[in-house]
Design a protein around this motif. Structure first.
Motif, PDB file in Angstrom:
ATOM      1  N   TRP A  62       0.844  -1.201   0.000  1.00  0.00           N
ATOM      2  CA  TRP A  62       0.000   0.000   0.000  1.00  0.00           C
ATOM      3  C   TRP A  62       0.877   1.248   0.000  1.00  0.00           C
ATOM      4  N   GLY A  63       1.937   1.221   0.834  1.00  0.00           N
ATOM      5  CA  GLY A  63       2.816   2.374   0.996  1.00  0.00           C
ATOM      6  C   GLY A  63       3.483   2.745  -0.316  1.00  0.00           C
ATOM      7  N   LYS A  64       3.997   1.732  -1.021  1.00  0.00           N
ATOM      8  CA  LYS A  64       4.709   2.022  -2.269  1.00  0.00           C
ATOM      9  C   LYS A  64       3.744   2.619  -3.298  1.00  0.00           C
ATOM     10  N   ALA A  65       2.565   2.015  -3.430  1.00  0.00           N
ATOM     11  CA  ALA A  65       1.587   2.515  -4.419  1.00  0.00           C
ATOM     12  C   ALA A  65       1.101   3.909  -4.030  1.00  0.00           C
ATOM     13  N   ASN A  66       0.823   4.095  -2.756  1.00  0.00           N
ATOM     14  CA  ASN A  66       0.209   5.336  -2.298  1.00  0.00           C
ATOM     15  C   ASN A  66       1.196   6.499  -2.249  1.00  0.00           C
ATOM     16  N   THR A 118      -1.446  -2.082  -5.597  1.00  0.00           N
ATOM     17  CA  THR A 118      -2.023  -1.035  -6.444  1.00  0.00           C
ATOM     18  C   THR A 118      -3.510  -0.839  -6.148  1.00  0.00           C
ATOM     19  N   GLY A 119      -4.248  -1.944  -6.132  1.00  0.00           N
ATOM     20  CA  GLY A 119      -5.700  -1.873  -5.896  1.00  0.00           C
ATOM     21  C   GLY A 119      -6.023  -1.155  -4.594  1.00  0.00           C
ATOM     22  N   SER A 120      -5.173  -1.320  -3.592  1.00  0.00           N
ATOM     23  CA  SER A 120      -5.454  -0.685  -2.292  1.00  0.00           C
ATOM     24  C   SER A 120      -4.847   0.726  -2.217  1.00  0.00           C
ATOM     25  N   GLY A 121      -3.541   0.808  -2.478  1.00  0.00           N
ATOM     26  CA  GLY A 121      -2.826   2.078  -2.285  1.00  0.00           C
ATOM     27  C   GLY A 121      -3.261   3.162  -3.252  1.00  0.00           C
ATOM     28  N   ILE A 122      -3.463   2.787  -4.528  1.00  0.00           N
ATOM     29  CA  ILE A 122      -3.850   3.801  -5.514  1.00  0.00           C
ATOM     30  C   ILE A 122      -5.309   4.222  -5.308  1.00  0.00           C
ATOM     31  N   THR A 123      -6.166   3.250  -4.986  1.00  0.00           N
ATOM     32  CA  THR A 123      -7.570   3.617  -4.725  1.00  0.00           C
ATOM     33  C   THR A 123      -7.622   4.613  -3.568  1.00  0.00           C
ATOM     34  N   SER A 124      -6.867   4.316  -2.501  1.00  0.00           N
ATOM     35  CA  SER A 124      -6.875   5.229  -1.346  1.00  0.00           C
ATOM     36  C   SER A 124      -6.314   6.596  -1.722  1.00  0.00           C
ATOM     37  N   TYR A 125      -5.366   6.609  -2.647  1.00  0.00           N
ATOM     38  CA  TYR A 125      -4.768   7.885  -3.065  1.00  0.00           C
ATOM     39  C   TYR A 125      -5.749   8.691  -3.933  1.00  0.00           C
ATOM     40  N   LEU A 126      -6.449   7.990  -4.828  1.00  0.00           N
ATOM     41  CA  LEU A 126      -7.301   8.709  -5.788  1.00  0.00           C
ATOM     42  C   LEU A 126      -8.665   9.133  -5.228  1.00  0.00           C
ATOM     43  N   LEU A 127      -9.170   8.363  -4.258  1.00  0.00           N
ATOM     44  CA  LEU A 127     -10.516   8.686  -3.735  1.00  0.00           C
ATOM     45  C   LEU A 127     -10.649  10.146  -3.276  1.00  0.00           C
ATOM     46  N   PRO A 128      -9.728  10.640  -2.409  1.00  0.00           N
ATOM     47  CA  PRO A 128      -9.883  12.050  -1.995  1.00  0.00           C
ATOM     48  C   PRO A 128      -9.722  13.034  -3.144  1.00  0.00           C
ATOM     49  N   LEU A 176      -5.987  -0.337   5.710  1.00  0.00           N
ATOM     50  CA  LEU A 176      -5.659   1.044   5.305  1.00  0.00           C
ATOM     51  C   LEU A 176      -6.651   1.546   4.250  1.00  0.00           C
ATOM     52  N   THR A 177      -7.149   0.634   3.415  1.00  0.00           N
ATOM     53  CA  THR A 177      -8.081   1.041   2.351  1.00  0.00           C
ATOM     54  C   THR A 177      -9.513   1.192   2.865  1.00  0.00           C
ATOM     55  N   ILE A 178      -9.903   0.306   3.777  1.00  0.00           N
ATOM     56  CA  ILE A 178     -11.259   0.388   4.342  1.00  0.00           C
ATOM     57  C   ILE A 178     -11.476   1.786   4.934  1.00  0.00           C
ATOM     58  N   ASN A 179     -10.415   2.272   5.569  1.00  0.00           N
ATOM     59  CA  ASN A 179     -10.416   3.637   6.086  1.00  0.00           C
ATOM     60  C   ASN A 179     -10.905   4.657   5.058  1.00  0.00           C
ATOM     61  N   SER A 180     -10.334   4.592   3.852  1.00  0.00           N
ATOM     62  CA  SER A 180     -10.702   5.540   2.789  1.00  0.00           C
ATOM     63  C   SER A 180     -12.083   5.244   2.238  1.00  0.00           C
ATOM     64  N   LEU A 181     -12.439   3.964   2.181  1.00  0.00           N
ATOM     65  CA  LEU A 181     -13.759   3.613   1.638  1.00  0.00           C
ATOM     66  C   LEU A 181     -14.881   4.118   2.541  1.00  0.00           C
ATOM     67  N   VAL A 182     -14.631   4.103   3.840  1.00  0.00           N
ATOM     68  CA  VAL A 182     -15.647   4.613   4.774  1.00  0.00           C
ATOM     69  C   VAL A 182     -15.853   6.100   4.523  1.00  0.00           C
ATOM     70  N   GLU A 183     -14.736   6.792   4.338  1.00  0.00           N
ATOM     71  CA  GLU A 183     -14.802   8.248   4.277  1.00  0.00           C
ATOM     72  C   GLU A 183     -15.249   8.798   2.925  1.00  0.00           C
ATOM     73  N   TYR A 184     -14.738   8.202   1.829  1.00  0.00           N
ATOM     74  CA  TYR A 184     -14.939   8.846   0.530  1.00  0.00           C
ATOM     75  C   TYR A 184     -15.932   8.154  -0.405  1.00  0.00           C
ATOM     76  N   ALA A 185     -16.207   6.857  -0.186  1.00  0.00           N
ATOM     77  CA  ALA A 185     -17.142   6.174  -1.096  1.00  0.00           C
ATOM     78  C   ALA A 185     -18.542   6.226  -0.507  1.00  0.00           C
ATOM     79  N   GLU A 186     -19.550   6.251  -1.378  1.00  0.00           N
ATOM     80  CA  GLU A 186     -20.941   6.278  -0.889  1.00  0.00           C
ATOM     81  C   GLU A 186     -21.545   4.876  -0.850  1.00  0.00           C
ATOM     82  N   ILE A 187     -21.143   4.030  -1.801  1.00  0.00           N
ATOM     83  CA  ILE A 187     -21.678   2.666  -1.860  1.00  0.00           C
ATOM     84  C   ILE A 187     -20.499   1.719  -2.114  1.00  0.00           C
ATOM     85  N   VAL A 188     -20.384   0.682  -1.299  1.00  0.00           N
ATOM     86  CA  VAL A 188     -19.302  -0.283  -1.498  1.00  0.00           C
ATOM     87  C   VAL A 188     -19.899  -1.692  -1.503  1.00  0.00           C
TER      88      VAL A 188
END
Ligand SMILES: Nc1nc2c(ncn2[C@@H]2O[C@H](COP(=O)(O)OP(=O)(O)OP(=O)(O)O)[C@@H](O)[C@H]2O)c(=O)[nH]1
Length: 459
Positions: free
Chosen positions: A89-93, A131-141, A175-187
């Motif tokens: 996650w760290g490397k991707a993010n 990538t799936g976790s780190g980049i998603t967390s980076y792009l969501l905000p 680390l990704t669930i964190n971002s999904l709670v905050e920035y996504a509306e439907i998961v």
């Protein structure tokens, strides 16, 4: 047109998205070589997901993102890096993310400008891969910052120990669930662990491969997208789904089930469909009698009698076993689509926000804690500029989510009380008493709501 822009992030995200596109072309009888206008029916809206090119072809409104260039850019936009994220996650993010920020903003802006009335975004990704976790967390905000009012819907694949045992997957996931709670509306959560068990139990495959798991995921994504692809009566957009089926904004995680599993050329009777969905709901939440579904929707496809399905749902026993919550009965919706999936005559997909979601988070969060206490692999993340505090925060936020689900899913019954007390002794007794107070409070305060089941009856 309420367009939706897709993002297919990492290898898993790309695999699932490509299956989605192939099926979308098939279901709407579209050839990439021919103009769309002559082919579509007025009750179908494939253009929500597709756009016309200058050469009159129709291609997906999508952006493919991966940290290396191994993916084949089957459809239009793509953003590739030079080196693998190594499951980190760290490397991707911290490394790949910032390197593509400008290009991503430019690409998404151009894609958004091609839409008449952008509804939102759908993201295909795994939360276990780097990538799936780190980049998603980076792009969501970033997406939320630019398109504040647009909705984000994700199809998120969760890791399973049966398929991979590296500690980083539980770190990446938390680390990704964190971002999904905050920035996504439907998961929508596709839990590889649950899917693995289902392949074993229902399909008789002792050691399932990804392709077997995906054969269970693809019909569900296809059913979900019907909300935007076909004319419906109740669920007509993400917004409608949000208001009708998600009573608590942070608890927007759906676990899906469907029946029949295997392609069936016969028309499966409605009672068999509902019985099996109920059976599987029970199977996955049987360990906790307190928990019930407080938000969800059922989508039927193909040769299904709407009234028979409604009657089946309405049966007292099924309502109880599907654990549809008594005190918020309105947060459940039903929709029927006449086109089925591939060669299946009919099937139903049930998306519910309930105990299953919280049990999945609990499992992942416990694994996270297990490894984090020993500091296993943490240095690999710190090497990319992360701080240990980020781990502590992710851990506590995941635990918060589990505990937020708990009271919302409760529905106390006398039997459950004795069961819990017997199991957990005095501690259980106190816990149950607290829970009971909560329920009684809800019952006293709330007036009997306009019941969804009555609505079903009246239809
Ligand atoms: N259900 C399902 N899970 C998959 C599939 N491919 C990978 N996974 C799961 O997804 C996680 C790995 O994610 P990937 O998408 O392969 O990795 P990535 O996001 O590209 O990240 P890096 O490889 O680190 O760059 C693991 O938990 C796998 O079990 C797939 O086709 N189906």
């Amino acid at each position: 047109m309420r367009e939706v822009i897709s993002l297919q992030i990492g290898e898993c995200g790309d695999t699932l998205a490509n299956a989605f596109w192939d099926n979308l072309y098939l279901e709407h009888n579209i050839s990439t070589k021919k103009p769309l206008v002559n082919l579509i029916n007025h009750n179908e809206y494939p253009e929500v997901f597709l756009r016309e090119t200058t050469s009159n072809n129709y291609i997906p409104r999508t952006i493919i993102i991966d940290s290396n260039k191994q993916l084949e850019p089957k459809y239009a936009n793509h953003i590739f890096g030079n080196s693998d994220s190594e499951g980190n996650w760290g490397k991707a993010n911290r490394e790949f993310g910032p390197s593509i920020k400008l290009l991503f903003k430019e690409t998404i802006r151009k894609e958004a400008e091609r839409a008449d009335c952008l509804q939102g975004f759908q993201i295909f990704h795994s939360v276990g891969g780097g990538t799936g976790s780190g980049i998603t967390s980076y792009l969501l905000p970033i997406i939320k910052d630019i398109y504040e009012k647009r909705l984000i819907n994700t199809f998120s694949v969760l890791p399973s120990e049966n398929l991979s045992q590296i500690p980083s997957e539980s770190y990446n996931a938390c680390l990704t669930i964190n971002s999904l709670v905050e920035y996504a509306e439907i998961v929508t959560l596709f839990d590889n662990h649950t899917l693995y068990k289902m392949c074993q139990l229902e399909l008789g495959i002792s050691q399932p491969y990804f392709s077997d798991l995906n054969s269970l995921i693809n019909p569900l994504i296809s059913a979900f997208s019907c909300i935007n692809r076909y004319k419906g009566n109740h669920l007509t957009s993400y917004k409608k789904l949000l208001t009708d089926c998600i009573p608590f904004p942070r608890l927007h995680f759906f676990v899906p089930l469907f029946y029949p599993f295997a392609s069936s050329l016969r028309k499966v009777p409605e009672n068999e469909i509902i019985e099996n969905i109920v059976k599987n709901t029970e199977y996955f939440i049987k360990n906790d009698n307190y928990l019930s579904t407080f938000g969800g929707f059922l989508l039927s496809r193909g040769e299904v009698s709407e009234s028979s399905i409604k009657n089946e749902i309405l049966k007292e026993e099924n309502i109880r076993k599907m654990r549809l919550c008594e005190w918020i009965p309105d947060s459940f919706a039903y929709e029927n689509y006449s086109v089925s999936y591939k060669d299946m005559k009919n099937y139903c997909a049930f998306f519910s926000s309930n105990a299953m979601s919280s049990e999945i988070f609990k499992r992942i969060s416990e694994k996270f804690t297990y490894y984090f206490r020993k500091k296993t692999w943490v240095d690999k993340y710190l090497a990319f500029g992360m701080d240990e505090m980020e781990f502590t925060e992710a851990e506590s936020n995941s635990n918060d989510l589990v505990s937020e689900y708990y009271p919302c899913c409760m529905c106390c019954e006398e039997d459950d009380y004795y069961y819990k007390v017997e199991e957990e002794g005095e501690e259980g007794e106190n816990k149950v008493r607290e829970e009971k107070n909560f329920c009684e409070y809800e019952e006293e305060e709330e007036e009997e709501p306009e019941n969804y089941y009555n609505q079903l009856n009246n239809d």
